[in-house]
Design a protein around this motif. Sequence first.
Motif, PDB file in Angstrom:
ATOM      1  N   PHE A  25       0.828  -1.209   0.000  1.00  0.00           N
ATOM      2  CA  PHE A  25       0.000   0.000   0.000  1.00  0.00           C
ATOM      3  C   PHE A  25       0.858   1.253   0.000  1.00  0.00           C
ATOM      4  O   PHE A  25       1.850   1.335   0.720  1.00  0.00           O
ATOM      5  CB  PHE A  25      -0.901   0.026   1.231  1.00  0.00           C
ATOM      6  N   VAL A  26       0.425   2.234  -0.777  1.00  0.00           N
ATOM      7  CA  VAL A  26       0.978   3.582  -0.717  1.00  0.00           C
ATOM      8  C   VAL A  26      -0.216   4.522  -0.562  1.00  0.00           C
ATOM      9  O   VAL A  26      -1.076   4.584  -1.440  1.00  0.00           O
ATOM     10  CB  VAL A  26       1.775   3.936  -1.981  1.00  0.00           C
ATOM     11  N   PHE A  27      -0.259   5.249   0.563  1.00  0.00           N
ATOM     12  CA  PHE A  27      -1.415   6.086   0.873  1.00  0.00           C
ATOM     13  C   PHE A  27      -1.175   7.533   0.452  1.00  0.00           C
ATOM     14  O   PHE A  27      -0.061   7.943   0.139  1.00  0.00           O
ATOM     15  CB  PHE A  27      -1.726   6.017   2.371  1.00  0.00           C
ATOM     16  N   GLN A  28      -2.245   8.312   0.466  1.00  0.00           N
ATOM     17  CA  GLN A  28      -2.174   9.730   0.119  1.00  0.00           C
ATOM     18  C   GLN A  28      -1.223  10.475   1.045  1.00  0.00           C
ATOM     19  O   GLN A  28      -0.405  11.277   0.598  1.00  0.00           O
ATOM     20  CB  GLN A  28      -3.572  10.349   0.206  1.00  0.00           C
ATOM     21  N   ASN A  29      -1.334  10.184   2.327  1.00  0.00           N
ATOM     22  CA  ASN A  29      -0.477  10.825   3.323  1.00  0.00           C
ATOM     23  C   ASN A  29       0.666   9.874   3.651  1.00  0.00           C
ATOM     24  O   ASN A  29       0.443   8.798   4.209  1.00  0.00           O
ATOM     25  CB  ASN A  29      -1.288  11.155   4.574  1.00  0.00           C
ATOM     26  N   SER A  30       1.882  10.275   3.313  1.00  0.00           N
ATOM     27  CA  SER A  30       3.028   9.390   3.540  1.00  0.00           C
ATOM     28  C   SER A  30       3.207   9.044   5.009  1.00  0.00           C
ATOM     29  O   SER A  30       3.796   8.009   5.345  1.00  0.00           O
ATOM     30  CB  SER A  30       4.308  10.045   3.001  1.00  0.00           C
ATOM     31  N   ASN A  32      19.880   5.967   6.419  1.00  0.00           N
ATOM     32  CA  ASN A  32      19.969   6.044   7.884  1.00  0.00           C
ATOM     33  C   ASN A  32      19.296   7.294   8.454  1.00  0.00           C
ATOM     34  O   ASN A  32      19.444   7.600   9.639  1.00  0.00           O
ATOM     35  CB  ASN A  32      21.439   5.993   8.318  1.00  0.00           C
ATOM     36  N   LYS A  33      18.518   7.985   7.613  1.00  0.00           N
ATOM     37  CA  LYS A  33      17.776   9.159   8.062  1.00  0.00           C
ATOM     38  C   LYS A  33      16.388   8.746   8.553  1.00  0.00           C
ATOM     39  O   LYS A  33      15.860   7.691   8.193  1.00  0.00           O
ATOM     40  CB  LYS A  33      17.626  10.158   6.911  1.00  0.00           C
ATOM     41  N   TYR A  34      15.808   9.613   9.383  1.00  0.00           N
ATOM     42  CA  TYR A  34      14.453   9.398   9.878  1.00  0.00           C
ATOM     43  C   TYR A  34      13.456  10.128   8.975  1.00  0.00           C
ATOM     44  O   TYR A  34      13.823  11.095   8.286  1.00  0.00           O
ATOM     45  CB  TYR A  34      14.327   9.893  11.320  1.00  0.00           C
ATOM     46  N   PRO A  35      12.196   9.682   8.953  1.00  0.00           N
ATOM     47  CA  PRO A  35      11.206  10.308   8.068  1.00  0.00           C
ATOM     48  C   PRO A  35      11.102  11.819   8.214  1.00  0.00           C
ATOM     49  O   PRO A  35      10.875  12.515   7.215  1.00  0.00           O
ATOM     50  CB  PRO A  35       9.908   9.595   8.453  1.00  0.00           C
ATOM     51  N   TYR A  36      11.266  12.353   9.440  1.00  0.00           N
ATOM     52  CA  TYR A  36      11.146  13.807   9.602  1.00  0.00           C
ATOM     53  C   TYR A  36      12.266  14.550   8.874  1.00  0.00           C
ATOM     54  O   TYR A  36      12.171  15.767   8.629  1.00  0.00           O
ATOM     55  CB  TYR A  36      11.124  14.191  11.087  1.00  0.00           C
ATOM     56  N   GLN A  37      13.310  13.828   8.507  1.00  0.00           N
ATOM     57  CA  GLN A  37      14.422  14.433   7.776  1.00  0.00           C
ATOM     58  C   GLN A  37      14.242  14.352   6.265  1.00  0.00           C
ATOM     59  O   GLN A  37      15.113  14.798   5.516  1.00  0.00           O
ATOM     60  CB  GLN A  37      15.738  13.753   8.189  1.00  0.00           C
ATOM     61  N   LEU A  38      13.120  13.785   5.832  1.00  0.00           N
ATOM     62  CA  LEU A  38      12.841  13.613   4.412  1.00  0.00           C
ATOM     63  C   LEU A  38      11.718  14.547   3.982  1.00  0.00           C
ATOM     64  O   LEU A  38      10.843  14.902   4.768  1.00  0.00           O
ATOM     65  CB  LEU A  38      12.424  12.173   4.107  1.00  0.00           C
ATOM     66  N   SER A  39      11.713  14.912   2.705  1.00  0.00           N
ATOM     67  CA  SER A  39      10.592  15.668   2.143  1.00  0.00           C
ATOM     68  C   SER A  39       9.387  14.733   1.972  1.00  0.00           C
ATOM     69  O   SER A  39       9.509  13.502   2.055  1.00  0.00           O
ATOM     70  CB  SER A  39      10.979  16.250   0.791  1.00  0.00           C
ATOM     71  N   GLY A  40       8.217  15.334   1.708  1.00  0.00           N
ATOM     72  CA  GLY A  40       7.023  14.519   1.482  1.00  0.00           C
ATOM     73  C   GLY A  40       7.187  13.584   0.311  1.00  0.00           C
ATOM     74  O   GLY A  40       6.765  12.419   0.360  1.00  0.00           O
ATOM     75  N   GLY A  41       7.819  14.056  -0.761  1.00  0.00           N
ATOM     76  CA  GLY A  41       8.036  13.196  -1.922  1.00  0.00           C
ATOM     77  C   GLY A  41       8.969  12.041  -1.623  1.00  0.00           C
ATOM     78  O   GLY A  41       8.761  10.916  -2.089  1.00  0.00           O
ATOM     79  N   MET A  42      10.006  12.297  -0.837  1.00  0.00           N
ATOM     80  CA  MET A  42      10.936  11.224  -0.483  1.00  0.00           C
ATOM     81  C   MET A  42      10.258  10.178   0.384  1.00  0.00           C
ATOM     82  O   MET A  42      10.542   8.981   0.271  1.00  0.00           O
ATOM     83  CB  MET A  42      12.163  11.817   0.213  1.00  0.00           C
ATOM     84  N   LYS A  43       9.351  10.626   1.262  1.00  0.00           N
ATOM     85  CA  LYS A  43       8.614   9.656   2.077  1.00  0.00           C
ATOM     86  C   LYS A  43       7.688   8.809   1.204  1.00  0.00           C
ATOM     87  O   LYS A  43       7.512   7.611   1.463  1.00  0.00           O
ATOM     88  CB  LYS A  43       7.840  10.374   3.180  1.00  0.00           C
ATOM     89  N   SER A  59      -0.685  15.163  -2.445  1.00  0.00           N
ATOM     90  CA  SER A  59      -0.127  16.065  -1.427  1.00  0.00           C
ATOM     91  C   SER A  59       1.216  16.659  -1.846  1.00  0.00           C
ATOM     92  O   SER A  59       1.836  17.384  -1.072  1.00  0.00           O
ATOM     93  CB  SER A  59       0.048  15.304  -0.104  1.00  0.00           C
ATOM     94  N   LEU A  60       1.665  16.359  -3.084  1.00  0.00           N
ATOM     95  CA  LEU A  60       2.984  16.800  -3.543  1.00  0.00           C
ATOM     96  C   LEU A  60       2.856  17.973  -4.513  1.00  0.00           C
ATOM     97  O   LEU A  60       1.862  18.070  -5.248  1.00  0.00           O
ATOM     98  CB  LEU A  60       3.707  15.645  -4.240  1.00  0.00           C
ATOM     99  N   GLN A 107       6.441  19.543  -9.243  1.00  0.00           N
ATOM    100  CA  GLN A 107       7.776  19.045  -9.553  1.00  0.00           C
ATOM    101  C   GLN A 107       8.059  17.728  -8.835  1.00  0.00           C
ATOM    102  O   GLN A 107       8.577  16.779  -9.439  1.00  0.00           O
ATOM    103  CB  GLN A 107       8.821  20.091  -9.181  1.00  0.00           C
ATOM    104  N   MET A 108       7.708  17.664  -7.560  1.00  0.00           N
ATOM    105  CA  MET A 108       7.950  16.439  -6.814  1.00  0.00           C
ATOM    106  C   MET A 108       7.037  15.315  -7.283  1.00  0.00           C
ATOM    107  O   MET A 108       7.447  14.159  -7.375  1.00  0.00           O
ATOM    108  CB  MET A 108       7.773  16.689  -5.316  1.00  0.00           C
ATOM    109  N   ALA A 109       5.774  15.637  -7.597  1.00  0.00           N
ATOM    110  CA  ALA A 109       4.860  14.620  -8.111  1.00  0.00           C
ATOM    111  C   ALA A 109       5.398  14.020  -9.398  1.00  0.00           C
ATOM    112  O   ALA A 109       5.316  12.802  -9.622  1.00  0.00           O
ATOM    113  CB  ALA A 109       3.474  15.223  -8.340  1.00  0.00           C
ATOM    114  N   SER A 110       5.967  14.862 -10.258  1.00  0.00           N
ATOM    115  CA  SER A 110       6.551  14.379 -11.507  1.00  0.00           C
ATOM    116  C   SER A 110       7.703  13.418 -11.237  1.00  0.00           C
ATOM    117  O   SER A 110       7.811  12.359 -11.866  1.00  0.00           O
ATOM    118  CB  SER A 110       7.037  15.570 -12.337  1.00  0.00           C
ATOM    119  N   LEU A 111       8.570  13.762 -10.279  1.00  0.00           N
ATOM    120  CA  LEU A 111       9.695  12.890  -9.936  1.00  0.00           C
ATOM    121  C   LEU A 111       9.205  11.548  -9.398  1.00  0.00           C
ATOM    122  O   LEU A 111       9.705  10.485  -9.806  1.00  0.00           O
ATOM    123  CB  LEU A 111      10.581  13.579  -8.899  1.00  0.00           C
TER     124      LEU A 111
END
Length: 232
Positions: A68-73, A113-124, A148-149, A152-156
């Motif tokens: 599953f991949v949800f709307q909200n990461s 080795n990063k935590y989710p809070y260190q990632l952008s929404g697109g990376m999550k 939610s992106l 530019q991020m949605a395209s990536l």
Amino acid sequence: MLRVKNLVKKYSDLKVLDNINFRIDDGEVVSIIGPNGSGKTTLLNLISGLDKDFSGVINHTTNAKFGFVFQNSDDSVLPWKTVIENIHLHDKNLDKKRISKILRETNLWKFRNKYPYQLSGGMKQLLAISRAFIHECNFIILDEPFSSLDCQMASLVRQKLMQLYESEKPTVIIVSHNLDDAILLSDRIVVLSNRPGKIKGVVNIGLQRPRMESAVLSNEFLDYKREVAKLI
């Protein structure tokens, strides 16, 4: 393969889905679109087995495994675990070469080795998508994964999803309100009516794969867009 036959879903006296019939072959990408309240997410829950209260028939490929991949990461990843810990969440014995390959393809390897809070929404979102592919899910379900992106991020994220799909060829089911997303990604688009959701039509998308983002500017793409829009 997935076959849905005479599917009806009710919540008490409220009928949400009515006489749904369609088939998805192995390796197909199918989008489900329709107005709010038409039962799109309910249909995903029924297909995946999260909701077993329905009448009709839902048959899957043997040993169906859903990712599953949800709307909200934030619904897909655990914030107190690193990227690599999220990948290993339910299986400590995953193929390390496969993990490395897919995380490199999605540009996440250097963030392992990063935590989710260190990632952008697109990376999550890419983390959630990567996890589904790494675990070799033969059905990948995406519920409004790009809404939610920013553009530019949605395209990536779309590009990375398509690259993984081309190399792995799972069966992919997408719920979307965005016609460009649905046409760019899908082999077929199933259009639902207002509640109770019924199938108003199915549009076959014949754009050649692999597809470039620039396809949205082609006359063929615009013809498909008009065809789908007439059904909504």
